[in-house]
Design a protein around this motif. Structure first.
Motif, PDB file in Angstrom:
ATOM      1  N   PHE A  52      -6.872   3.872 -34.882  1.00 31.41           N
ATOM      2  CA  PHE A  52      -5.482   3.655 -34.465  1.00 31.41           C
ATOM      3  C   PHE A  52      -4.864   2.459 -35.195  1.00 31.41           C
ATOM      4  CE2 PHE A  52      -6.328   5.764 -30.077  1.00 31.41           C
ATOM      5  CZ  PHE A  52      -6.259   7.006 -30.687  1.00 31.41           C
ATOM      6  N   ASN A  53      -5.692   1.436 -35.444  1.00 34.40           N
ATOM      7  CA  ASN A  53      -5.194   0.295 -36.228  1.00 34.40           C
ATOM      8  C   ASN A  53      -4.816   0.725 -37.643  1.00 34.40           C
ATOM      9  OD1 ASN A  53      -5.425  -1.609 -34.184  1.00 34.40           O
ATOM     10  ND2 ASN A  53      -7.532  -2.144 -34.710  1.00 34.40           N
ATOM     11  N   TYR A  54      -5.640   1.628 -38.192  1.00 36.15           N
ATOM     12  CA  TYR A  54      -5.349   2.159 -39.538  1.00 36.15           C
ATOM     13  C   TYR A  54      -4.036   2.935 -39.534  1.00 36.15           C
ATOM     14  CZ  TYR A  54      -5.719   5.341 -43.530  1.00 36.15           C
ATOM     15  OH  TYR A  54      -5.456   6.071 -44.665  1.00 36.15           O
ATOM     16  N   LEU A  55      -3.836   3.754 -38.508  1.00 38.16           N
ATOM     17  CA  LEU A  55      -2.599   4.529 -38.418  1.00 38.16           C
ATOM     18  C   LEU A  55      -1.390   3.627 -38.177  1.00 38.16           C
ATOM     19  CD1 LEU A  55      -3.830   7.560 -36.246  1.00 38.16           C
ATOM     20  CD2 LEU A  55      -3.380   7.533 -38.707  1.00 38.16           C
ATOM     21  N   GLU A  56      -1.621   2.538 -37.438  1.00 41.27           N
ATOM     22  CA  GLU A  56      -0.513   1.607 -37.193  1.00 41.27           C
ATOM     23  C   GLU A  56      -0.093   0.900 -38.485  1.00 41.27           C
ATOM     24  OE1 GLU A  56       0.489  -2.499 -34.694  1.00 41.27           O
ATOM     25  OE2 GLU A  56      -1.535  -1.635 -34.679  1.00 41.27           O
ATOM     26  N   LYS A  57      -1.072   0.464 -39.258  1.00 41.66           N
ATOM     27  CA  LYS A  57      -0.766  -0.206 -40.528  1.00 41.66           C
ATOM     28  C   LYS A  57      -0.071   0.742 -41.499  1.00 41.66           C
ATOM     29  CE  LYS A  57      -4.524  -3.597 -40.317  1.00 41.66           C
ATOM     30  NZ  LYS A  57      -5.795  -4.050 -40.933  1.00 41.66           N
TER      31      LYS A  57
END
Length: 352
Positions: free
Chosen positions: A18-23
């Protein structure tokens, strides 16, 4: 909506993704937090839990050995009151500390289970109660199943299943006058209780195994009384068909993998024994059936085929070259490995 429980490793993986998708701008921070809040991390067995469980075991054994070593010097009234006092004392303390010290409280309930079981045997001895030991394990299981329901404890449920294994097998093999009819009432209760545990994998496996064990023992007990020839073949054949049914019976998705795996194991084990009862037509037909299952992605069937090859290898030890057996087996396994690798590349589904 109730939060779905996942392991910490799974939660960390989701958080990283999810952090990857947020970035990357695919989701916002608020959406990420909202999705993560839909999950709850399961409580893993911590060092404190292990420590308290071992402590509970040692405390229970310590109390039991102390009582046993001084048993002959105590009057019947003192013995009985001592058992009742210990049983009430540890369980009362467990209930009292449930909110403030839940792990410690649970360990005290474990001690209570040990005292309850030993108390059954000691009271029988003390008052010369004539009862077979199988029924004593049944009484112990009745007590533990209620505690398991109260605490929602998987380990106590597993222990209850273990006690029932002793009860039913002891009744059939060690006490010919005792028939474990109570298991017929106990099994539905265990499955109802299993639903309360959200069909946890390990209790489901052992409760299903207990049910299969029950069916097998009743067949072994009553089929020979029909005065039919080849009663062993009849029992094995019924269990073989039961295994096929379990491998494909439609059940709730949470139980599907466990029951289907046990079905494959049951028909595989019984088929190995049936190869000694039937002529060559049965192993050939079963071998073709296993190949069909493998083509459908059954990994367990490869293990069964290996066992089948090994069974005939032992029979043909004197006249079949050992190297030829290994070559045939090796070619088959490499072929299966190639097939599954090809299936994965195509996106095929593999299962047990």
């Amino acid at each position: 909506m109730v939060n779905k429980e996942i392991t910490k490793k799974q939660f960390d993986f989701l958080k990283t993704e999810f952090n990857y998708l947020e970035k990357g701008g695919v989701i916002s921070e608020q959406e990420k937090e909202r999705m993560l809040s839909s999950y709850a991390v399961k409580g893993n067995m911590s060092f404190i839990t292990i420590l308290l469980s071992i402590g509970a075991l040692l405390l229970g054994l310590g109390v039991l050995t102390f009582v046993a070593s001084n048993w002959m010097y105590l009057s019947k009234a003192v013995k009985f009151l001592l058992i009742i006092a210990c049983l009430i004392g540890v369980n009362f303390a467990g209930v009292k500390w449930q909110v403030r010290f839940p792990k410690t409280a649970r360990s005290l309930h474990y001690v209570g289970i040990l005292i309850f079981g030993s108390g059954i045997f000691l009271i029988e001895q003390m008052f010369n109660i004539i009862i077979n030991f199988n029924s004593s394990f049944l009484l112990w299981a009745i007590g533990t199943v209620f505690i398991s329901y109260y605490l929602k404890d998987v380990f106590i449920l597993l222990f209850t299943t273990f006690l029932l294994f002793i009860y039913i097998n002891g009744s059939i093999f060690l006490d010919e006058t005792s028939y474990p009819i109570a298991i017929i009432l106990f099994l539905p209760a265990l499955y109802i209780l299993l639903k309360k545990f959200d069909y946890a994998k390990y209790p489901a496996f052992f409760i299903n195994a207990l049910a299969i064990n029950t069916v097998a023992l009743f067949l072994m007990e009553f089929v020979p009384k029909l005065n039919t020839e080849n009663s062993n073949t009849i029992v094995l054949s019924i269990l073989f068909v039961l295994g096929i049914l379990l491998a494909y019976v439609p059940v709730t998705p949470k139980l599907q993998n466990v029951i289907h795996l046990q079905g494959h194991l049951l028909h595989g084990i019984t088929a190995l024994f049936l190869t000694f009862e039937f002529s060559i037509w049965f192993p050939l037909a079963y071998f073709i059936f296993l190949l069909y299952l493998i083509l459908r992605g059954s990994l367990t069937s490869i293990v069964i085929i290996c066992a089948l090859i090994f069974r005939y290898y032992l029979d043909s030890f004197d006249f079949l070259p050992k190297s030829l057996t290994f070559i045939i087996g090796g070619i088959m396994l490499i072929g299966f490995g190639f097939f599954f690798e090809n299936q994965r590349k195509k996106g095929g589904d593999l299962h047990g």
